[in-house]
Motif scaffolding. Structure first.
Motif, PDB file in Angstrom:
ATOM      1  N   MET A  14       0.861  -1.153  -0.212  1.00  0.00           N
ATOM      2  CA  MET A  14       0.089   0.012  -0.067  1.00  0.00           C
ATOM      3  C   MET A  14       0.973   1.253  -0.056  1.00  0.00           C
ATOM      4  N   ASN A  15       1.951   1.142   0.805  1.00  0.00           N
ATOM      5  CA  ASN A  15       3.104   2.315   0.645  1.00  0.00           C
ATOM      6  C   ASN A  15       3.499   2.602  -0.707  1.00  0.00           C
ATOM      7  N   GLU A  16       3.720   1.164  -1.541  1.00  0.00           N
ATOM      8  CA  GLU A  16       4.029   1.348  -2.870  1.00  0.00           C
ATOM      9  C   GLU A  16       3.221   2.136  -3.782  1.00  0.00           C
ATOM     10  N   ASN A  46       8.893   7.445   2.021  1.00  0.00           N
ATOM     11  CA  ASN A  46       7.405   7.009   2.344  1.00  0.00           C
ATOM     12  C   ASN A  46       7.644   5.910   3.566  1.00  0.00           C
ATOM     13  N   THR A  47       7.332   6.073   4.828  1.00  0.00           N
ATOM     14  CA  THR A  47       7.745   5.214   5.896  1.00  0.00           C
ATOM     15  C   THR A  47       6.906   4.069   6.436  1.00  0.00           C
ATOM     16  N   CYS A  48       7.365   3.181   7.116  1.00  0.00           N
ATOM     17  CA  CYS A  48       6.500   2.027   7.637  1.00  0.00           C
ATOM     18  C   CYS A  48       6.800   1.935   9.192  1.00  0.00           C
ATOM     19  N   HIS A  49       5.837   1.779  10.210  1.00  0.00           N
ATOM     20  CA  HIS A  49       5.823   1.650  11.524  1.00  0.00           C
ATOM     21  C   HIS A  49       5.669   0.403  12.082  1.00  0.00           C
ATOM     22  N   ILE A  50       5.545  -0.852  11.227  1.00  0.00           N
ATOM     23  CA  ILE A  50       4.969  -1.990  11.606  1.00  0.00           C
ATOM     24  C   ILE A  50       5.779  -2.676  12.756  1.00  0.00           C
ATOM     25  N   ARG A  51       7.214  -2.527  12.714  1.00  0.00           N
ATOM     26  CA  ARG A  51       8.017  -3.185  13.881  1.00  0.00           C
ATOM     27  C   ARG A  51       9.196  -2.021  13.988  1.00  0.00           C
ATOM     28  N   PHE A 169      -4.033   3.046  14.037  1.00  0.00           N
ATOM     29  CA  PHE A 169      -3.621   3.747  14.502  1.00  0.00           C
ATOM     30  C   PHE A 169      -2.935   4.892  13.442  1.00  0.00           C
ATOM     31  N   THR A 170      -2.368   4.067  12.630  1.00  0.00           N
ATOM     32  CA  THR A 170      -1.772   4.996  11.552  1.00  0.00           C
ATOM     33  C   THR A 170      -2.404   5.145  10.270  1.00  0.00           C
ATOM     34  N   ARG A 171      -3.370   4.095   9.845  1.00  0.00           N
ATOM     35  CA  ARG A 171      -4.052   4.220   8.731  1.00  0.00           C
ATOM     36  C   ARG A 171      -5.279   4.597   9.087  1.00  0.00           C
TER      37      ARG A 171
HETATM   38 FE1  F3S Z   1       2.016  -0.696   5.495  1.00  0.00          FE
HETATM   39 FE2  F3S Z   1       3.845  -0.336   7.329  1.00  0.00          FE
HETATM   40 FE3  F3S Z   1       1.951   1.219   7.438  1.00  0.00          FE
HETATM   41  S1  F3S Z   1       3.074  -2.328   6.743  1.00  0.00           S
HETATM   42  S2  F3S Z   1       0.349  -0.265   6.650  1.00  0.00           S
HETATM   43  S3  F3S Z   1       3.383   0.843   5.940  1.00  0.00           S
HETATM   44  S4  F3S Z   1       2.941   0.335   9.111  1.00  0.00           S
END
Ligand code: F3S
Ligand code: SAM
Ligand code: SF4
Length: 442
Positions: A14-16, A46-51, A169-171
Protein backbone atom coordinates in the motif's frame (compact mmCIF):
# COMPACT_ATOMS: atom_id res chain seq x y z
CA UNK A 1 10.43 25.09 -12.96
CA UNK A 2 11.85 21.57 -13.12
CA UNK A 3 12.45 20.11 -9.68
CA UNK A 4 13.75 16.60 -9.07
CA UNK A 5 12.19 14.33 -6.48
CA UNK A 6 13.75 11.15 -5.07
CA UNK A 7 11.16 8.84 -3.48
CA UNK A 8 12.21 5.98 -1.23
CA UNK A 9 9.53 3.56 -0.06
CA UNK A 10 9.56 1.28 2.98
CA UNK A 11 6.85 -1.12 4.16
CA UNK A 12 3.92 -2.74 2.43
CA UNK A 13 2.43 -2.72 -1.06
CA UNK A 14 0.00 0.00 0.00
CA UNK A 15 2.94 2.30 0.58
CA UNK A 16 4.22 1.44 -2.91
CA UNK A 17 0.84 2.34 -4.36
CA UNK A 18 0.84 5.58 -2.35
CA UNK A 19 4.35 6.50 -3.50
CA UNK A 20 3.25 6.15 -7.13
CA UNK A 21 0.19 8.28 -6.46
CA UNK A 22 2.27 10.90 -4.63
CA UNK A 23 4.42 11.10 -7.74
CA UNK A 24 1.36 11.41 -10.01
CA UNK A 25 0.37 14.34 -7.76
CA UNK A 26 3.65 16.25 -7.39
CA UNK A 27 4.17 16.08 -11.16
CA UNK A 28 1.40 18.68 -11.32
CA UNK A 29 3.67 21.22 -9.62
CA UNK A 30 6.68 20.45 -11.76
CA UNK A 31 8.50 17.60 -10.01
CA UNK A 32 10.21 14.89 -12.05
CA UNK A 33 11.30 11.61 -10.48
CA UNK A 34 15.01 10.82 -10.28
CA UNK A 35 16.80 7.60 -9.32
CA UNK A 36 19.94 9.58 -8.45
CA UNK A 37 19.48 10.94 -4.95
CA UNK A 38 22.44 13.30 -5.37
CA UNK A 39 20.57 15.35 -7.96
CA UNK A 40 17.32 15.56 -5.98
CA UNK A 41 16.06 18.84 -4.58
CA UNK A 42 13.24 17.00 -2.81
CA UNK A 43 13.80 13.82 -0.82
CA UNK A 44 10.63 11.96 0.16
CA UNK A 45 10.65 8.95 2.47
CA UNK A 46 7.46 6.92 2.57
CA UNK A 47 7.79 5.14 5.89
CA UNK A 48 6.58 2.04 7.77
CA UNK A 49 5.88 1.73 11.49
CA UNK A 50 4.97 -1.95 11.69
CA UNK A 51 8.05 -3.07 13.66
CA UNK A 52 10.58 -1.02 15.57
CA UNK A 53 13.32 -1.88 13.06
CA UNK A 54 11.21 -0.48 10.22
CA UNK A 55 10.82 2.78 12.13
CA UNK A 56 14.49 3.12 13.03
CA UNK A 57 15.42 2.71 9.34
CA UNK A 58 13.81 6.10 8.72
CA UNK A 59 16.15 7.94 11.11
CA UNK A 60 19.16 6.04 9.71
CA UNK A 61 18.14 7.04 6.23
CA UNK A 62 17.90 10.71 7.19
CA UNK A 63 21.36 10.48 8.75
CA UNK A 64 22.61 9.13 5.43
CA UNK A 65 20.93 11.92 3.44
CA UNK A 66 22.45 14.52 5.76
CA UNK A 67 25.92 13.16 5.02
CA UNK A 68 25.29 12.94 1.28
CA UNK A 69 24.18 16.56 1.11
CA UNK A 70 26.78 17.92 3.52
CA UNK A 71 28.52 20.03 0.90
CA UNK A 72 25.43 20.60 -1.25
CA UNK A 73 22.25 22.63 -0.99
CA UNK A 74 19.92 20.84 1.44
CA UNK A 75 16.97 19.17 -0.32
CA UNK A 76 13.41 19.60 0.88
CA UNK A 77 12.96 16.57 3.19
CA UNK A 78 9.45 15.13 3.43
CA UNK A 79 8.44 12.22 5.64
CA UNK A 80 5.27 10.46 4.51
CA UNK A 81 3.65 7.17 5.56
CA UNK A 82 2.92 5.42 8.82
CA UNK A 83 5.83 6.76 10.91
CA UNK A 84 4.75 10.27 9.87
CA UNK A 85 1.23 9.50 11.09
CA UNK A 86 2.38 7.93 14.36
CA UNK A 87 5.03 10.47 15.35
CA UNK A 88 3.83 13.63 13.56
CA UNK A 89 5.53 16.85 14.82
CA UNK A 90 7.65 14.77 17.20
CA UNK A 91 9.71 13.81 14.12
CA UNK A 92 10.61 17.43 13.35
CA UNK A 93 11.64 17.92 16.98
CA UNK A 94 13.80 14.78 16.99
CA UNK A 95 15.34 15.49 13.57
CA UNK A 96 15.31 19.17 12.51
CA UNK A 97 16.64 18.16 9.07
CA UNK A 98 13.02 17.10 8.32
CA UNK A 99 10.91 19.86 6.75
CA UNK A 100 7.47 18.35 6.22
CA UNK A 101 5.60 15.43 7.76
CA UNK A 102 2.55 14.11 5.95
CA UNK A 103 0.36 11.17 7.00
CA UNK A 104 -1.03 8.49 4.61
CA UNK A 105 -4.49 10.03 4.44
CA UNK A 106 -3.34 13.54 3.61
CA UNK A 107 -1.53 13.01 0.31
CA UNK A 108 -4.15 15.02 -1.54
CA UNK A 109 -2.77 18.05 0.32
CA UNK A 110 0.87 17.45 -0.55
CA UNK A 111 1.17 20.03 -3.35
CA UNK A 112 -0.22 22.84 -1.21
CA UNK A 113 1.98 21.77 1.68
CA UNK A 114 5.11 21.85 -0.52
CA UNK A 115 4.24 25.19 -2.16
CA UNK A 116 3.46 26.71 1.20
CA UNK A 117 6.82 25.54 2.54
CA UNK A 118 8.71 26.92 -0.46
CA UNK A 119 6.91 30.23 0.03
CA UNK A 120 7.13 30.64 3.80
CA UNK A 121 9.73 28.07 4.99
CA UNK A 122 7.28 26.95 7.67
CA UNK A 123 7.91 23.44 8.92
CA UNK A 124 4.60 21.63 8.93
CA UNK A 125 2.84 18.38 9.72
CA UNK A 126 -0.39 17.21 8.12
CA UNK A 127 -1.82 14.07 9.67
CA UNK A 128 -5.61 14.27 9.54
CA UNK A 129 -7.58 11.10 8.77
CA UNK A 130 -9.50 11.95 5.63
CA UNK A 131 -9.63 8.92 3.34
CA UNK A 132 -12.67 10.19 1.40
CA UNK A 133 -10.99 13.44 0.32
CA UNK A 134 -7.76 11.59 -0.43
CA UNK A 135 -9.35 9.13 -2.86
CA UNK A 136 -11.75 11.72 -4.33
CA UNK A 137 -8.74 13.84 -5.18
CA UNK A 138 -6.58 10.96 -6.43
CA UNK A 139 -9.38 9.65 -8.63
CA UNK A 140 -9.16 12.89 -10.61
CA UNK A 141 -5.47 12.35 -11.29
CA UNK A 142 -4.61 9.65 -13.80
CA UNK A 143 -2.75 6.69 -12.37
CA UNK A 144 0.10 6.54 -14.84
CA UNK A 145 2.02 3.65 -13.39
CA UNK A 146 1.83 1.61 -16.60
CA UNK A 147 3.45 -1.49 -15.11
CA UNK A 148 2.42 -4.97 -16.32
CA UNK A 149 1.52 -5.82 -12.73
CA UNK A 150 -0.04 -2.79 -11.06
CA UNK A 151 -1.34 -2.13 -7.56
CA UNK A 152 -4.78 -0.63 -7.04
CA UNK A 153 -5.82 0.34 -3.50
CA UNK A 154 -9.53 -0.34 -3.00
CA UNK A 155 -9.73 -0.21 0.80
CA UNK A 156 -7.76 1.51 3.51
CA UNK A 157 -7.55 1.35 7.29
CA UNK A 158 -8.52 -1.22 9.89
CA UNK A 159 -11.11 -1.58 12.65
CA UNK A 160 -9.83 -4.90 14.02
CA UNK A 161 -7.28 -3.72 16.59
CA UNK A 162 -5.16 -6.85 16.89
CA UNK A 163 -3.29 -6.27 20.12
CA UNK A 164 0.14 -6.17 18.47
CA UNK A 165 -0.59 -3.89 15.52
CA UNK A 166 -0.20 -0.15 14.84
CA UNK A 167 -2.14 -0.08 11.57
CA UNK A 168 -5.50 1.04 13.05
CA UNK A 169 -3.61 4.02 14.53
CA UNK A 170 -1.58 4.89 11.44
CA UNK A 171 -4.15 4.24 8.72
CA UNK A 172 -7.34 5.05 10.60
CA UNK A 173 -10.74 3.35 10.36
CA UNK A 174 -11.77 1.04 7.52
CA UNK A 175 -12.81 2.88 4.39
CA UNK A 176 -13.88 1.30 1.09
CA UNK A 177 -13.54 3.32 -2.10
CA UNK A 178 -16.64 3.68 -4.30
CA UNK A 179 -17.09 0.86 -6.81
CA UNK A 180 -17.19 3.10 -9.91
CA UNK A 181 -14.04 4.97 -8.82
CA UNK A 182 -12.17 1.66 -8.66
CA UNK A 183 -13.46 0.43 -12.02
CA UNK A 184 -12.42 3.73 -13.64
CA UNK A 185 -8.95 3.47 -12.16
CA UNK A 186 -8.68 -0.18 -13.26
CA UNK A 187 -9.54 0.83 -16.84
CA UNK A 188 -7.05 3.64 -16.76
CA UNK A 189 -4.31 1.29 -15.51
CA UNK A 190 -5.10 -1.12 -18.34
CA UNK A 191 -4.89 1.77 -20.82
CA UNK A 192 -1.39 2.48 -19.51
CA UNK A 193 -0.26 -1.13 -19.96
CA UNK A 194 -1.37 -3.12 -16.89
CA UNK A 195 -2.22 -6.78 -17.51
CA UNK A 196 -2.44 -7.84 -13.87
CA UNK A 197 -4.14 -5.91 -11.08
CA UNK A 198 -3.34 -6.47 -7.42
CA UNK A 199 -6.23 -5.07 -5.39
CA UNK A 200 -4.93 -3.71 -2.12
CA UNK A 201 -6.21 -2.96 1.35
CA UNK A 202 -5.00 -3.43 4.93
CA UNK A 203 -8.10 -5.65 5.12
CA UNK A 204 -8.88 -5.96 1.46
CA UNK A 205 -11.58 -8.60 1.90
CA UNK A 206 -13.45 -6.35 4.34
CA UNK A 207 -14.21 -4.20 1.26
CA UNK A 208 -17.82 -3.07 1.47
CA UNK A 209 -19.13 -0.04 -0.33
CA UNK A 210 -22.92 0.26 -0.02
CA UNK A 211 -23.20 -3.52 0.04
CA UNK A 212 -20.82 -4.11 -2.88
CA UNK A 213 -18.21 -6.64 -1.81
CA UNK A 214 -14.78 -7.72 -3.03
CA UNK A 215 -16.39 -10.66 -4.86
CA UNK A 216 -18.53 -8.21 -6.92
CA UNK A 217 -15.49 -6.11 -7.71
CA UNK A 218 -13.47 -9.09 -8.90
CA UNK A 219 -16.22 -10.21 -11.27
CA UNK A 220 -16.62 -6.67 -12.64
CA UNK A 221 -12.90 -6.04 -13.11
CA UNK A 222 -12.61 -9.38 -14.87
CA UNK A 223 -14.89 -8.02 -17.62
CA UNK A 224 -12.31 -5.38 -18.59
CA UNK A 225 -10.67 -6.71 -21.72
CA UNK A 226 -6.92 -6.46 -21.39
CA UNK A 227 -6.91 -7.72 -17.79
CA UNK A 228 -5.29 -11.15 -17.63
CA UNK A 229 -4.84 -11.72 -13.92
CA UNK A 230 -6.41 -10.47 -10.68
CA UNK A 231 -4.98 -10.78 -7.17
CA UNK A 232 -5.89 -9.21 -3.83
CA UNK A 233 -3.97 -8.62 -0.62
CA UNK A 234 -4.04 -8.63 2.43
CA UNK A 235 -7.01 -10.62 3.64
CA UNK A 236 -8.21 -11.32 7.14
CA UNK A 237 -9.65 -14.79 7.89
CA UNK A 238 -12.68 -13.18 9.58
CA UNK A 239 -13.67 -11.49 6.30
CA UNK A 240 -13.25 -14.59 4.14
CA UNK A 241 -17.00 -14.67 3.46
CA UNK A 242 -18.89 -17.32 1.48
CA UNK A 243 -19.37 -15.02 -1.55
CA UNK A 244 -15.60 -14.54 -1.78
CA UNK A 245 -14.92 -18.26 -1.45
CA UNK A 246 -17.60 -18.98 -4.08
CA UNK A 247 -16.06 -16.52 -6.53
CA UNK A 248 -13.22 -19.02 -7.05
CA UNK A 249 -15.80 -21.24 -8.78
CA UNK A 250 -16.68 -18.61 -11.36
CA UNK A 251 -13.73 -16.31 -11.84
CA UNK A 252 -11.48 -16.97 -14.80
CA UNK A 253 -8.84 -14.43 -13.91
CA UNK A 254 -8.47 -14.73 -10.15
CA UNK A 255 -5.10 -16.30 -9.33
CA UNK A 256 -4.94 -19.46 -7.18
CA UNK A 257 -2.66 -18.03 -4.45
CA UNK A 258 -4.32 -16.56 -1.34
CA UNK A 259 -2.33 -14.50 1.12
CA UNK A 260 -4.31 -15.16 4.30
CA UNK A 261 -2.27 -14.34 7.41
CA UNK A 262 -2.95 -16.65 10.34
CA UNK A 263 -0.21 -15.22 12.66
CA UNK A 264 -0.14 -18.27 14.97
CA UNK A 265 -1.25 -21.90 14.96
CA UNK A 266 -2.43 -21.73 18.57
CA UNK A 267 -5.97 -20.74 19.54
CA UNK A 268 -4.66 -19.52 22.87
CA UNK A 269 -2.28 -17.07 21.19
CA UNK A 270 -4.89 -15.99 18.61
CA UNK A 271 -7.13 -15.05 21.52
CA UNK A 272 -4.35 -13.14 23.28
CA UNK A 273 -3.68 -11.34 19.99
CA UNK A 274 -7.38 -10.41 19.61
CA UNK A 275 -7.35 -11.98 16.14
CA UNK A 276 -11.10 -12.76 16.02
CA UNK A 277 -10.63 -16.10 14.22
CA UNK A 278 -9.81 -19.62 15.35
CA UNK A 279 -7.65 -22.32 13.81
CA UNK A 280 -10.79 -24.38 13.13
CA UNK A 281 -12.27 -21.55 11.09
CA UNK A 282 -8.98 -21.04 9.27
CA UNK A 283 -8.84 -24.71 8.33
CA UNK A 284 -12.49 -24.65 7.29
CA UNK A 285 -11.69 -21.83 4.82
CA UNK A 286 -8.64 -23.79 3.65
CA UNK A 287 -10.58 -27.01 2.97
CA UNK A 288 -13.55 -25.20 1.39
CA UNK A 289 -11.23 -23.50 -1.08
CA UNK A 290 -9.27 -26.68 -1.76
CA UNK A 291 -12.55 -28.40 -2.54
CA UNK A 292 -13.37 -25.75 -5.12
CA UNK A 293 -9.90 -25.91 -6.65
CA UNK A 294 -7.27 -28.27 -5.28
CA UNK A 295 -4.55 -26.14 -6.94
CA UNK A 296 -5.20 -23.16 -4.68
CA UNK A 297 -2.21 -22.46 -2.43
CA UNK A 298 -1.89 -20.32 0.70
CA UNK A 299 0.70 -17.92 2.04
CA UNK A 300 0.68 -16.29 5.45
CA UNK A 301 2.32 -13.95 7.96
CA UNK A 302 3.51 -15.32 11.30
CA UNK A 303 4.40 -13.54 14.51
CA UNK A 304 6.82 -15.56 16.59
CA UNK A 305 7.45 -15.05 20.30
CA UNK A 306 4.23 -13.24 21.08
CA UNK A 307 3.95 -12.67 24.85
CA UNK A 308 2.56 -15.85 26.41
CA UNK A 309 3.76 -18.15 23.58
CA UNK A 310 4.77 -21.45 25.17
CA UNK A 311 6.51 -24.33 23.50
CA UNK A 312 3.19 -26.09 22.77
CA UNK A 313 1.82 -22.94 21.06
CA UNK A 314 4.93 -22.78 18.94
CA UNK A 315 4.63 -26.49 18.03
CA UNK A 316 1.01 -25.83 17.01
CA UNK A 317 2.23 -23.16 14.58
CA UNK A 318 4.86 -25.52 13.18
CA UNK A 319 2.23 -28.24 12.71
CA UNK A 320 -0.13 -25.85 10.97
CA UNK A 321 2.64 -24.90 8.54
CA UNK A 322 3.25 -28.58 7.79
CA UNK A 323 -0.46 -29.20 7.31
CA UNK A 324 -1.34 -26.20 5.09
CA UNK A 325 2.05 -26.24 3.29
CA UNK A 326 2.13 -22.46 3.03
CA UNK A 327 4.22 -21.00 0.26
CA UNK A 328 5.97 -17.58 0.19
CA UNK A 329 5.21 -16.65 3.79
CA UNK A 330 6.60 -13.94 6.05
CA UNK A 331 7.61 -14.48 9.65
CA UNK A 332 8.88 -12.00 12.23
CA UNK A 333 9.58 -11.88 15.92
CA UNK A 334 7.01 -9.87 17.85
CA UNK A 335 8.00 -6.22 18.15
CA UNK A 336 6.21 -4.17 20.84
CA UNK A 337 4.61 -1.08 19.32
CA UNK A 338 3.77 2.05 21.28
CA UNK A 339 0.06 2.58 21.93
CA UNK A 340 -0.95 -1.04 21.30
CA UNK A 341 -2.33 -3.37 23.99
CA UNK A 342 0.58 -5.80 23.63
CA UNK A 343 3.17 -3.04 24.14
CA UNK A 344 3.07 -3.51 27.90
CA UNK A 345 3.18 -7.31 27.98
CA UNK A 346 6.12 -9.27 29.29
CA UNK A 347 8.42 -10.33 26.46
CA UNK A 348 9.62 -13.89 26.17
CA UNK A 349 13.35 -14.67 26.19
CA UNK A 350 15.01 -13.31 23.03
CA UNK A 351 17.11 -16.46 22.59
CA UNK A 352 13.98 -18.62 22.60
CA UNK A 353 12.23 -16.36 20.08
CA UNK A 354 15.26 -16.40 17.79
CA UNK A 355 15.45 -20.20 17.91
CA UNK A 356 11.74 -20.52 17.19
CA UNK A 357 11.95 -18.08 14.29
CA UNK A 358 14.81 -20.05 12.78
CA UNK A 359 12.84 -23.29 13.06
CA UNK A 360 9.72 -21.75 11.51
CA UNK A 361 11.67 -20.21 8.67
CA UNK A 362 13.44 -23.49 7.95
CA UNK A 363 10.05 -25.20 7.70
CA UNK A 364 8.66 -22.46 5.43
CA UNK A 365 11.76 -22.60 3.24
CA UNK A 366 11.50 -26.37 3.02
CA UNK A 367 7.88 -26.04 1.81
CA UNK A 368 9.02 -23.56 -0.83
CA UNK A 369 11.91 -25.73 -2.02
CA UNK A 370 9.67 -28.81 -2.29
CA UNK A 371 6.99 -26.84 -4.13
CA UNK A 372 9.46 -25.33 -6.59
CA UNK A 373 11.22 -28.68 -7.17
CA UNK A 374 7.84 -30.28 -7.96
CA UNK A 375 7.45 -27.76 -10.79
CA UNK A 376 10.63 -28.81 -12.59
CA UNK A 377 9.88 -30.21 -16.08
CA UNK A 378 6.35 -28.84 -15.85
CA UNK A 379 4.97 -26.14 -18.10
CA UNK A 380 3.77 -22.98 -16.36
CA UNK A 381 1.99 -19.92 -17.65
CA UNK A 382 4.23 -16.95 -16.97
CA UNK A 383 3.16 -13.31 -17.18
CA UNK A 384 6.26 -11.49 -18.38
CA UNK A 385 6.94 -8.24 -16.51
CA UNK A 386 10.32 -6.94 -17.69
CA UNK A 387 13.82 -7.71 -18.97
CA UNK A 388 16.36 -8.92 -16.41
CA UNK A 389 18.94 -6.31 -15.28
CA UNK A 390 21.53 -7.57 -17.78
CA UNK A 391 18.81 -7.51 -20.47
CA UNK A 392 19.66 -11.00 -21.71
CA UNK A 393 16.52 -12.73 -20.35
CA UNK A 394 13.03 -11.90 -19.17
CA UNK A 395 11.47 -11.89 -15.71
CA UNK A 396 7.89 -12.93 -15.11
CA UNK A 397 5.71 -14.58 -12.50
CA UNK A 398 3.85 -17.84 -12.30
CA UNK A 399 0.23 -17.95 -11.16
CA UNK A 400 1.63 -18.35 -7.63
CA UNK A 401 3.69 -15.15 -7.89
CA UNK A 402 6.92 -17.15 -8.04
CA UNK A 403 9.58 -15.34 -10.11
CA UNK A 404 10.42 -17.14 -13.37
CA UNK A 405 13.44 -16.27 -15.51
CA UNK A 406 13.77 -17.51 -19.09
CA UNK A 407 15.17 -16.66 -22.52
CA UNK A 408 12.37 -14.43 -23.68
CA UNK A 409 12.42 -11.24 -25.72
CA UNK A 410 11.41 -7.66 -25.10
CA UNK A 411 8.18 -8.11 -27.03
CA UNK A 412 7.12 -10.92 -24.64
CA UNK A 413 6.58 -8.25 -21.95
CA UNK A 414 2.89 -8.15 -21.03
CA UNK A 415 2.19 -11.58 -22.53
CA UNK A 416 1.43 -14.88 -20.82
CA UNK A 417 3.99 -17.35 -22.13
CA UNK A 418 4.07 -21.12 -21.48
CA UNK A 419 7.48 -21.89 -20.02
CA UNK A 420 9.02 -25.28 -19.25
CA UNK A 421 10.74 -25.15 -15.85
CA UNK A 422 14.25 -26.64 -16.03
CA UNK A 423 15.60 -25.86 -12.57
CA UNK A 424 14.67 -24.06 -9.39
CA UNK A 425 15.93 -22.69 -6.12
CA UNK A 426 13.96 -21.58 -3.07
CA UNK A 427 12.78 -18.32 -4.53
CA UNK A 428 13.07 -18.57 -8.32
CA UNK A 429 12.24 -20.87 -11.22
CA UNK A 430 14.38 -21.00 -14.37
CA UNK A 431 12.89 -22.23 -17.63
CA UNK A 432 12.72 -22.10 -21.38
CA UNK A 433 10.06 -21.25 -23.92
CA UNK A 434 8.44 -24.28 -25.45
CA UNK A 435 6.48 -24.74 -28.58
CA UNK A 436 3.04 -24.51 -26.96
CA UNK A 437 1.18 -26.72 -29.45
CA UNK A 438 0.13 -30.04 -27.86
CA UNK A 439 1.62 -29.16 -24.48
CA UNK A 440 -0.36 -29.30 -21.25
CA UNK A 441 0.08 -26.42 -18.79
CA UNK A 442 0.40 -27.47 -15.13
FE1 F3S B 1 2.05 -0.75 5.61
FE2 F3S B 1 3.93 -0.46 7.41
FE3 F3S B 1 1.92 1.19 7.38
S1 F3S B 1 3.11 -2.36 6.71
S2 F3S B 1 0.22 0.02 6.58
S3 F3S B 1 3.46 0.93 5.77
S4 F3S B 1 2.89 0.38 9.17
N1 SAM C 1 -4.17 -6.95 7.94
C1 SAM C 1 -3.30 -8.03 7.81
C2 SAM C 1 -3.77 -9.18 8.71
O1 SAM C 1 -4.57 -8.96 9.58
O2 SAM C 1 -3.29 -10.26 8.57
C3 SAM C 1 -1.89 -7.71 8.15
C4 SAM C 1 -1.31 -6.40 7.84
S1 SAM C 1 0.18 -5.98 8.70
C5 SAM C 1 0.48 -4.54 7.80
C6 SAM C 1 1.39 -7.12 8.07
C7 SAM C 1 1.97 -8.07 9.05
O3 SAM C 1 2.85 -7.44 9.92
C8 SAM C 1 1.00 -8.78 9.96
O4 SAM C 1 0.34 -9.81 9.31
C9 SAM C 1 1.88 -9.26 11.08
O5 SAM C 1 2.36 -10.57 10.85
C10 SAM C 1 3.05 -8.26 11.05
N2 SAM C 1 3.06 -7.44 12.26
C11 SAM C 1 2.17 -6.50 12.62
N3 SAM C 1 2.48 -5.99 13.81
C12 SAM C 1 3.59 -6.62 14.25
C13 SAM C 1 4.39 -6.55 15.43
N4 SAM C 1 4.09 -5.72 16.40
N5 SAM C 1 5.47 -7.36 15.53
C14 SAM C 1 5.79 -8.22 14.54
N6 SAM C 1 5.08 -8.33 13.39
C15 SAM C 1 3.99 -7.55 13.25
FE1 SF4 D 1 -3.20 -5.00 11.94
FE2 SF4 D 1 -4.91 -6.84 12.75
FE3 SF4 D 1 -5.74 -4.77 11.32
FE4 SF4 D 1 -4.28 -6.67 10.17
S1 SF4 D 1 -6.31 -6.92 11.05
S2 SF4 D 1 -4.01 -4.46 9.95
S3 SF4 D 1 -2.88 -7.22 11.80
S4 SF4 D 1 -4.92 -4.69 13.38
Amino acid sequence: MSQKIFIKTFGCQMNEYDSNRIYDTVKKIGYIKTDKYEEANCYLLNTCHIRNKAKEKVYHEIGRVKKLFKSKKKPLVIIAGCVAQAENQEMIRREPYIDLVIGPQSYHKINNTILNYIDKQNKFEETEFDAISKFDYLSKIKNELGKVSSFLTIQEGCDKFCHFCVVPFTRGPEYSRPFSQIIDEAKSLVDSGAKELILLGQNVNAYNNKGTRLSNLILEIEKISGIKRIRYSTSHPKDMTEDLIEVYKYSKKLMPLIHLPVQSGSNKILKLMNRKHSIDRYLEIFYNLKEINSNIEFSSDFIIGYPGEENQDFEDTLNLIKRVKFINSYSFIFSPRPGTVAAGLELIDKKISNKRLEKIQNQLFENQIIKNKSLENKILNVLVENLTDDKTQVFGRSEYMTPVIFDGKKNDIGKIIPVKIRRSNRSTLFGEIIDNSNQKVA
